[in-house]
Write a protein that holds these residues in place. Structure first.
Motif, PDB file in Angstrom:
ATOM      1  N   ARG A   1     -19.392  -8.569  -0.357  1.00  0.00           N
ATOM      2  CA  ARG A   1     -17.934  -8.746  -0.393  1.00  0.00           C
ATOM      3  C   ARG A   1     -17.253  -7.551   0.269  1.00  0.00           C
ATOM      4  N   VAL A   2     -16.530  -7.819   1.355  1.00  0.00           N
ATOM      5  CA  VAL A   2     -15.845  -6.770   2.115  1.00  0.00           C
ATOM      6  C   VAL A   2     -14.380  -7.160   2.288  1.00  0.00           C
ATOM      7  N   ILE A   3     -13.502  -6.206   2.008  1.00  0.00           N
ATOM      8  CA  ILE A   3     -12.067  -6.361   2.248  1.00  0.00           C
ATOM      9  C   ILE A   3     -11.711  -5.334   3.319  1.00  0.00           C
ATOM     10  N   GLU A   4     -11.322  -5.799   4.505  1.00  0.00           N
ATOM     11  CA  GLU A   4     -10.964  -4.887   5.589  1.00  0.00           C
ATOM     12  C   GLU A   4      -9.449  -4.765   5.668  1.00  0.00           C
ATOM     13  N   VAL A   5      -8.966  -3.507   5.699  1.00  0.00           N
ATOM     14  CA  VAL A   5      -7.530  -3.261   5.701  1.00  0.00           C
ATOM     15  C   VAL A   5      -7.206  -2.137   6.675  1.00  0.00           C
ATOM     16  N   ASP A   6      -6.184  -2.345   7.500  1.00  0.00           N
ATOM     17  CA  ASP A   6      -5.701  -1.303   8.405  1.00  0.00           C
ATOM     18  C   ASP A   6      -4.719  -0.415   7.644  1.00  0.00           C
ATOM     19  N   ASN A   7      -4.989   0.883   7.611  1.00  0.00           N
ATOM     20  CA  ASN A   7      -4.140   1.837   6.889  1.00  0.00           C
ATOM     21  C   ASN A   7      -3.365   2.716   7.864  1.00  0.00           C
ATOM     22  N   SER A   8      -2.928   2.151   8.981  1.00  0.00           N
ATOM     23  CA  SER A   8      -2.133   2.908   9.951  1.00  0.00           C
ATOM     24  C   SER A   8      -0.669   3.012   9.530  1.00  0.00           C
ATOM     25  N   GLY A   9      -0.220   2.066   8.723  1.00  0.00           N
ATOM     26  CA  GLY A   9       1.200   2.004   8.360  1.00  0.00           C
ATOM     27  C   GLY A   9       1.482   2.528   6.966  1.00  0.00           C
TER      28      GLY A   9
ATOM     29  N   LEU B   1       1.679   3.151   3.045  1.00  0.00           N
ATOM     30  CA  LEU B   1       0.661   3.049   2.005  1.00  0.00           C
ATOM     31  C   LEU B   1       0.851   1.812   1.132  1.00  0.00           C
ATOM     32  N   GLU B   2       2.098   1.482   0.805  1.00  0.00           N
ATOM     33  CA  GLU B   2       2.325   0.335  -0.080  1.00  0.00           C
ATOM     34  C   GLU B   2       1.856  -0.976   0.559  1.00  0.00           C
ATOM     35  N   VAL B   3       1.930  -1.083   1.875  1.00  0.00           N
ATOM     36  CA  VAL B   3       1.443  -2.274   2.573  1.00  0.00           C
ATOM     37  C   VAL B   3      -0.084  -2.362   2.452  1.00  0.00           C
ATOM     38  N   THR B   4      -0.745  -1.218   2.605  1.00  0.00           N
ATOM     39  CA  THR B   4      -2.204  -1.162   2.459  1.00  0.00           C
ATOM     40  C   THR B   4      -2.613  -1.569   1.047  1.00  0.00           C
ATOM     41  N   ILE B   5      -1.943  -1.012   0.051  1.00  0.00           N
ATOM     42  CA  ILE B   5      -2.290  -1.308  -1.348  1.00  0.00           C
ATOM     43  C   ILE B   5      -2.061  -2.784  -1.652  1.00  0.00           C
ATOM     44  N   ASP B   6      -0.952  -3.339  -1.183  1.00  0.00           N
ATOM     45  CA  ASP B   6      -0.689  -4.776  -1.385  1.00  0.00           C
ATOM     46  C   ASP B   6      -1.817  -5.616  -0.793  1.00  0.00           C
ATOM     47  N   ALA B   7      -2.281  -5.251   0.398  1.00  0.00           N
ATOM     48  CA  ALA B   7      -3.356  -6.010   1.052  1.00  0.00           C
ATOM     49  C   ALA B   7      -4.665  -5.902   0.266  1.00  0.00           C
ATOM     50  N   ILE B   8      -4.964  -4.707  -0.240  1.00  0.00           N
ATOM     51  CA  ILE B   8      -6.195  -4.523  -1.022  1.00  0.00           C
ATOM     52  C   ILE B   8      -6.117  -5.333  -2.311  1.00  0.00           C
ATOM     53  N   LEU B   9      -4.999  -5.236  -3.021  1.00  0.00           N
ATOM     54  CA  LEU B   9      -4.864  -5.975  -4.277  1.00  0.00           C
ATOM     55  C   LEU B   9      -4.943  -7.479  -4.041  1.00  0.00           C
ATOM     56  N   ALA B  10      -4.372  -7.961  -2.937  1.00  0.00           N
ATOM     57  CA  ALA B  10      -4.480  -9.385  -2.604  1.00  0.00           C
ATOM     58  C   ALA B  10      -5.941  -9.758  -2.339  1.00  0.00           C
TER      59      ALA B  10
ATOM     60  N   GLY C   1     -14.442   4.414   5.103  1.00  0.00           N
ATOM     61  CA  GLY C   1     -13.688   4.469   6.344  1.00  0.00           C
ATOM     62  C   GLY C   1     -13.854   5.834   6.971  1.00  0.00           C
ATOM     63  N   PRO C   2     -13.409   5.964   8.187  1.00  0.00           N
ATOM     64  CA  PRO C   2     -13.577   7.231   8.899  1.00  0.00           C
ATOM     65  C   PRO C   2     -12.746   8.354   8.288  1.00  0.00           C
ATOM     66  N   SER C   3     -13.124   9.570   8.575  1.00  0.00           N
ATOM     67  CA  SER C   3     -12.362  10.736   8.127  1.00  0.00           C
ATOM     68  C   SER C   3     -10.922  10.612   8.609  1.00  0.00           C
ATOM     69  N   GLY C   4      -9.989  10.889   7.705  1.00  0.00           N
ATOM     70  CA  GLY C   4      -8.577  10.832   8.056  1.00  0.00           C
ATOM     71  C   GLY C   4      -7.937   9.483   7.853  1.00  0.00           C
ATOM     72  N   VAL C   5      -8.691   8.501   7.399  1.00  0.00           N
ATOM     73  CA  VAL C   5      -8.135   7.150   7.249  1.00  0.00           C
ATOM     74  C   VAL C   5      -7.257   7.034   5.998  1.00  0.00           C
ATOM     75  N   GLY C   6      -7.358   7.998   5.083  1.00  0.00           N
ATOM     76  CA  GLY C   6      -6.512   7.979   3.897  1.00  0.00           C
ATOM     77  C   GLY C   6      -7.180   7.447   2.645  1.00  0.00           C
ATOM     78  N   LYS C   7      -8.498   7.613   2.548  1.00  0.00           N
ATOM     79  CA  LYS C   7      -9.220   7.092   1.387  1.00  0.00           C
ATOM     80  C   LYS C   7      -8.675   7.649   0.071  1.00  0.00           C
ATOM     81  N   ASP C   8      -8.465   8.958   0.010  1.00  0.00           N
ATOM     82  CA  ASP C   8      -7.984   9.571  -1.234  1.00  0.00           C
ATOM     83  C   ASP C   8      -6.606   9.050  -1.621  1.00  0.00           C
ATOM     84  N   SER C   9      -5.706   8.953  -0.670  1.00  0.00           N
ATOM     85  CA  SER C   9      -4.357   8.439  -0.959  1.00  0.00           C
ATOM     86  C   SER C   9      -4.410   7.000  -1.441  1.00  0.00           C
ATOM     87  N   VAL C  10      -5.235   6.196  -0.804  1.00  0.00           N
ATOM     88  CA  VAL C  10      -5.380   4.793  -1.198  1.00  0.00           C
ATOM     89  C   VAL C  10      -5.948   4.699  -2.610  1.00  0.00           C
TER      90      VAL C  10
END
Length: 182
Positions: free
Chosen positions: A156-164, A166-175, A11-20
């Motif tokens: 295989r690609v999982i696309e997730v919006d990480n604007s909101g 973090l727990e919502v992003t993680i739930d979407a990735i795990l799903a 993802g682009p710089s600042g999208v939160g890759k490390d936090s995710v």
């Protein structure tokens, strides 16, 4: 025995890759994070990585120390060859990759899952400004690349919006990683 998949977080710089990535490891004990080797200069921090000079990096390439390596943003990045041994004992391995090397990574690792993170441009700009690693012109250049599409041909690609949150992003990735549990 099958090898664990490699999960490429992009993802682009600042999208939160490390936090995710940190949160995925915390919530999924069988997922391990791979430390990259980077030629980032002293004083520039970021993720947990192994810092080497460009000369040492080039020698490591010649010595076959990397399963995958590339250049981006004026730096060299490498995924150590030890990832292959790690794949034998983990459920999955997380790596922070550049979108430009995804097809090569898929060819190298075979079982590659791409987690493509996006975020609103305002959120990206704010995060880049707060982290303060780049100059204003570098931030603008990185924001200009934010919409760069993924290459065609990924399995295989999982696309997730990480604007909101973090727990919502993680739930979407795990799903996305475990659709059978949803």
């Amino acid at each position: 025995m099958s090898l664990a998949p490699v999960i490429a977080v992009v993802g682009p710089s600042g999208v939160g890759k490390d936090s995710v990535m940190e949160e995925l490891v915390a919530r999924s004990p069988g997922i391990l994070r791979v430390r990259r080797v980077i030629t980032r200069p002293e004083g520039e921090e970021g993720e947990d990585f192994d810092r080497v000079s460009a000369e040492i990096f080039e020698q490591m390439v010649l010595d076959g120390a990397f399963a995958l390596h590339w250049s981006a943003h004026g730096l060299h990045y490498g995924i150590p060859i030890e990832i292959e041994a790690q794949r034998q004992s983990a459920n999955a391995l997380l790596v922070n990759l550049s979108r430009s090397v995804l097809l090569n990574a898929q060819a190298v690792f075979g079982d590659l899952i791409v987690v493509s993170l996006t975020a609103d441009s305002t959120v990206l700009a704010q995060r880049l400004s707060v982290r303060g690693r780049e100059s204003a012109s570098d931030q603008a250049r990185r924001l200009g690349r934010a919409g760069m599409p993924l290459p065609d041909g990924l399995n295989r690609v999982i696309e997730v919006d990480n604007s909101g949150p973090l727990e919502v992003t993680i739930d979407a990735i795990l799903a996305g990683l475990h659709p059978e549990r949803a």
